[in-house]
Design a protein around this motif. Structure first.
Motif, PDB file in Angstrom:
ATOM      1  N   GLN A 144       4.327   8.977  -9.286  1.00  0.00           N
ATOM      2  CA  GLN A 144       5.619   9.356  -8.702  1.00  0.00           C
ATOM      3  C   GLN A 144       5.554   9.334  -7.174  1.00  0.00           C
ATOM      4  O   GLN A 144       6.498   8.874  -6.523  1.00  0.00           O
ATOM      5  CB  GLN A 144       6.049  10.735  -9.207  1.00  0.00           C
ATOM      6  N   ASN A 145       4.448   9.804  -6.612  1.00  0.00           N
ATOM      7  CA  ASN A 145       4.302   9.773  -5.150  1.00  0.00           C
ATOM      8  C   ASN A 145       4.339   8.346  -4.621  1.00  0.00           C
ATOM      9  O   ASN A 145       4.932   8.077  -3.573  1.00  0.00           O
ATOM     10  CB  ASN A 145       2.992  10.448  -4.729  1.00  0.00           C
ATOM     11  N   ARG A 146       3.696   7.435  -5.322  1.00  0.00           N
ATOM     12  CA  ARG A 146       3.687   6.026  -4.891  1.00  0.00           C
ATOM     13  C   ARG A 146       5.114   5.450  -4.908  1.00  0.00           C
ATOM     14  O   ARG A 146       5.533   4.782  -3.967  1.00  0.00           O
ATOM     15  CB  ARG A 146       2.782   5.196  -5.796  1.00  0.00           C
ATOM     16  N   VAL A 147       5.846   5.706  -5.978  1.00  0.00           N
ATOM     17  CA  VAL A 147       7.221   5.200  -6.070  1.00  0.00           C
ATOM     18  C   VAL A 147       8.097   5.819  -4.986  1.00  0.00           C
ATOM     19  O   VAL A 147       8.880   5.124  -4.333  1.00  0.00           O
ATOM     20  CB  VAL A 147       7.811   5.450  -7.481  1.00  0.00           C
ATOM     21  N   ASN A 148       7.972   7.117  -4.785  1.00  0.00           N
ATOM     22  CA  ASN A 148       8.801   7.785  -3.772  1.00  0.00           C
ATOM     23  C   ASN A 148       8.500   7.259  -2.371  1.00  0.00           C
ATOM     24  O   ASN A 148       9.412   7.098  -1.557  1.00  0.00           O
ATOM     25  CB  ASN A 148       8.636   9.300  -3.868  1.00  0.00           C
ATOM     26  N   TYR A 149       7.236   6.955  -2.096  1.00  0.00           N
ATOM     27  CA  TYR A 149       6.868   6.350  -0.817  1.00  0.00           C
ATOM     28  C   TYR A 149       7.552   4.982  -0.667  1.00  0.00           C
ATOM     29  O   TYR A 149       8.111   4.671   0.387  1.00  0.00           O
ATOM     30  CB  TYR A 149       5.345   6.200  -0.721  1.00  0.00           C
ATOM     31  N   CYS A 150       7.498   4.186  -1.717  1.00  0.00           N
ATOM     32  CA  CYS A 150       8.120   2.851  -1.670  1.00  0.00           C
ATOM     33  C   CYS A 150       9.622   2.950  -1.430  1.00  0.00           C
ATOM     34  O   CYS A 150      10.180   2.184  -0.636  1.00  0.00           O
ATOM     35  CB  CYS A 150       7.835   2.095  -2.973  1.00  0.00           C
ATOM     36  N   LYS A 151      10.286   3.881  -2.101  1.00  0.00           N
ATOM     37  CA  LYS A 151      11.726   4.065  -1.920  1.00  0.00           C
ATOM     38  C   LYS A 151      12.060   4.438  -0.481  1.00  0.00           C
ATOM     39  O   LYS A 151      13.077   4.005   0.059  1.00  0.00           O
ATOM     40  CB  LYS A 151      12.248   5.174  -2.850  1.00  0.00           C
ATOM     41  N   LYS A 152      11.202   5.239   0.121  1.00  0.00           N
ATOM     42  CA  LYS A 152      11.449   5.716   1.481  1.00  0.00           C
ATOM     43  C   LYS A 152      11.236   4.612   2.513  1.00  0.00           C
ATOM     44  O   LYS A 152      11.904   4.590   3.548  1.00  0.00           O
ATOM     45  CB  LYS A 152      10.515   6.899   1.764  1.00  0.00           C
ATOM     46  N   ASN A 206       0.852  -1.182   0.000  1.00  0.00           N
ATOM     47  CA  ASN A 206       0.000   0.000   0.000  1.00  0.00           C
ATOM     48  C   ASN A 206       0.892   1.238   0.000  1.00  0.00           C
ATOM     49  O   ASN A 206       1.689   1.422   0.919  1.00  0.00           O
ATOM     50  CB  ASN A 206      -0.910   0.012   1.230  1.00  0.00           C
ATOM     51  N   ALA A 207       0.769   2.031  -1.039  1.00  0.00           N
ATOM     52  CA  ALA A 207       1.548   3.261  -1.146  1.00  0.00           C
ATOM     53  C   ALA A 207       0.597   4.384  -1.544  1.00  0.00           C
ATOM     54  O   ALA A 207      -0.090   4.269  -2.560  1.00  0.00           O
ATOM     55  CB  ALA A 207       2.655   3.104  -2.183  1.00  0.00           C
ATOM     56  N   PRO A 208       0.529   5.436  -0.762  1.00  0.00           N
ATOM     57  CA  PRO A 208      -0.411   6.517  -1.069  1.00  0.00           C
ATOM     58  C   PRO A 208      -0.008   7.300  -2.313  1.00  0.00           C
ATOM     59  O   PRO A 208       1.170   7.557  -2.541  1.00  0.00           O
ATOM     60  CB  PRO A 208      -0.352   7.408   0.176  1.00  0.00           C
ATOM     61  N   SER A 209      -1.013   7.664  -3.105  1.00  0.00           N
ATOM     62  CA  SER A 209      -0.751   8.476  -4.297  1.00  0.00           C
ATOM     63  C   SER A 209      -0.770   9.964  -3.949  1.00  0.00           C
ATOM     64  O   SER A 209      -0.179  10.770  -4.662  1.00  0.00           O
ATOM     65  CB  SER A 209      -1.798   8.197  -5.368  1.00  0.00           C
ATOM     66  N   ASN A 210      -1.470  10.320  -2.866  1.00  0.00           N
ATOM     67  CA  ASN A 210      -1.647  11.721  -2.461  1.00  0.00           C
ATOM     68  C   ASN A 210      -2.277  12.584  -3.554  1.00  0.00           C
ATOM     69  O   ASN A 210      -2.025  13.786  -3.631  1.00  0.00           O
ATOM     70  CB  ASN A 210      -0.319  12.335  -1.974  1.00  0.00           C
ATOM     71  N   VAL A 211      -3.048  11.926  -4.420  1.00  0.00           N
ATOM     72  CA  VAL A 211      -3.887  12.620  -5.396  1.00  0.00           C
ATOM     73  C   VAL A 211      -5.288  12.024  -5.216  1.00  0.00           C
ATOM     74  O   VAL A 211      -5.440  11.008  -4.534  1.00  0.00           O
ATOM     75  CB  VAL A 211      -3.384  12.457  -6.853  1.00  0.00           C
ATOM     76  N   PRO A 212      -6.316  12.615  -5.809  1.00  0.00           N
ATOM     77  CA  PRO A 212      -7.656  12.031  -5.671  1.00  0.00           C
ATOM     78  C   PRO A 212      -7.701  10.575  -6.154  1.00  0.00           C
ATOM     79  O   PRO A 212      -6.902  10.178  -7.002  1.00  0.00           O
ATOM     80  CB  PRO A 212      -8.530  12.934  -6.547  1.00  0.00           C
ATOM     81  N   ASP A 213      -8.649   9.800  -5.615  1.00  0.00           N
ATOM     82  CA  ASP A 213      -8.795   8.399  -6.022  1.00  0.00           C
ATOM     83  C   ASP A 213      -8.971   8.277  -7.528  1.00  0.00           C
ATOM     84  O   ASP A 213      -8.526   7.301  -8.126  1.00  0.00           O
ATOM     85  CB  ASP A 213      -9.984   7.745  -5.312  1.00  0.00           C
ATOM     86  N   GLN A 214      -9.615   9.255  -8.144  1.00  0.00           N
ATOM     87  CA  GLN A 214      -9.728   9.282  -9.599  1.00  0.00           C
ATOM     88  C   GLN A 214      -9.014  10.538 -10.106  1.00  0.00           C
ATOM     89  O   GLN A 214      -9.593  11.617 -10.172  1.00  0.00           O
ATOM     90  CB  GLN A 214     -11.185   9.303 -10.069  1.00  0.00           C
ATOM     91  N   PRO A 215      -7.734  10.398 -10.460  1.00  0.00           N
ATOM     92  CA  PRO A 215      -7.008  11.567 -10.965  1.00  0.00           C
ATOM     93  C   PRO A 215      -7.607  12.058 -12.289  1.00  0.00           C
ATOM     94  O   PRO A 215      -7.967  11.261 -13.149  1.00  0.00           O
ATOM     95  CB  PRO A 215      -5.589  11.046 -11.185  1.00  0.00           C
TER      96      PRO A 215
END
Length: 179
Positions: A59-67, A39-48
């Motif tokens: 990008q937010n999801r990937v950056n969360y995973c890296k962190k 589970n990685a948050p997108s920090n954008v609306p559920d429907q972008p």
């Protein structure tokens, strides 16, 4: 003996995990691929809505995973929609990161009926809109809108797989891309 390649996918959706596992298995046939969805948050609306919001979500999801995780590659996919000058469409952004380089890719467009796009603008998610229109259940973890609207000649997974396949090019030919 094959070496282990660890891939973290920024979603628990099996369609996204399978697409990532498929491309890493294809590009690294001599490796054992350990592909884990988290589970990685997108920090954008559920429907972008719009290309920027969709890309930023991936990008937010990937950056969360890296962190939060240790892996060889981090992958995320985010589906979005937009009203283009030629009509409404849905598409996805994909992001692949190997902790030193991040590559953004994009899928092709699937034209969307205006009535469905209007429902998205009213805050509904595409999967839910498609489930109502086609009397399906949880289509977003199956063939998706793509499967339904193409009579299953293409699927959500096949679209993610194509976009991820193309996004791998800079990793495969890094010397050329760095020039």
């Amino acid at each position: 003996m094959s070496s282990l390649l660890k891939v973290i996918v920024g979603s628990k959706n099996p369609v996204k995990i399978n697409a990532a596992k498929h491309i890493f298995t294809m590009y690294f046939p001599n490796n054992t691929i350990d592909c884990l969805g988290v589970n990685a948050p997108s920090n954008v609306p559920d429907q972008p809505i719009g290309e920027d919001e969709t890309r930023i979500g991936a990008q937010n999801r990937v950056n969360y995973c890296k962190k939060h995780y240790q892996a060889d590659y981090y992958v995320a996919m985010e589906g979005g929609a937009e009203q283009f000058s030629y009509g409404a469409a849905t598409f996805a952004y994909v992001v692949i990161d190997n902790a030193t380089e991040q590559v953004v890719g994009r899928s092709s467009n699937l034209p969307l009926p205006n009535i469905l796009f209007k429902a998205l603008l009213n805050g509904e998610e595409l999967g839910d809109v498609m489930d109502k229109a086609f009397n399906t259940t949880n289509i977003k973890q199956k063939g998706g809108a793509i499967g339904l609207l193409t009579n299953n000649y293409a699927t959500r997974e096949s679209t993610y797989t194509q976009a991820l396949t193309l996004a791998m090019a800079p990793f495969l030919h890094s010397d050329l891309y760095r020039k």
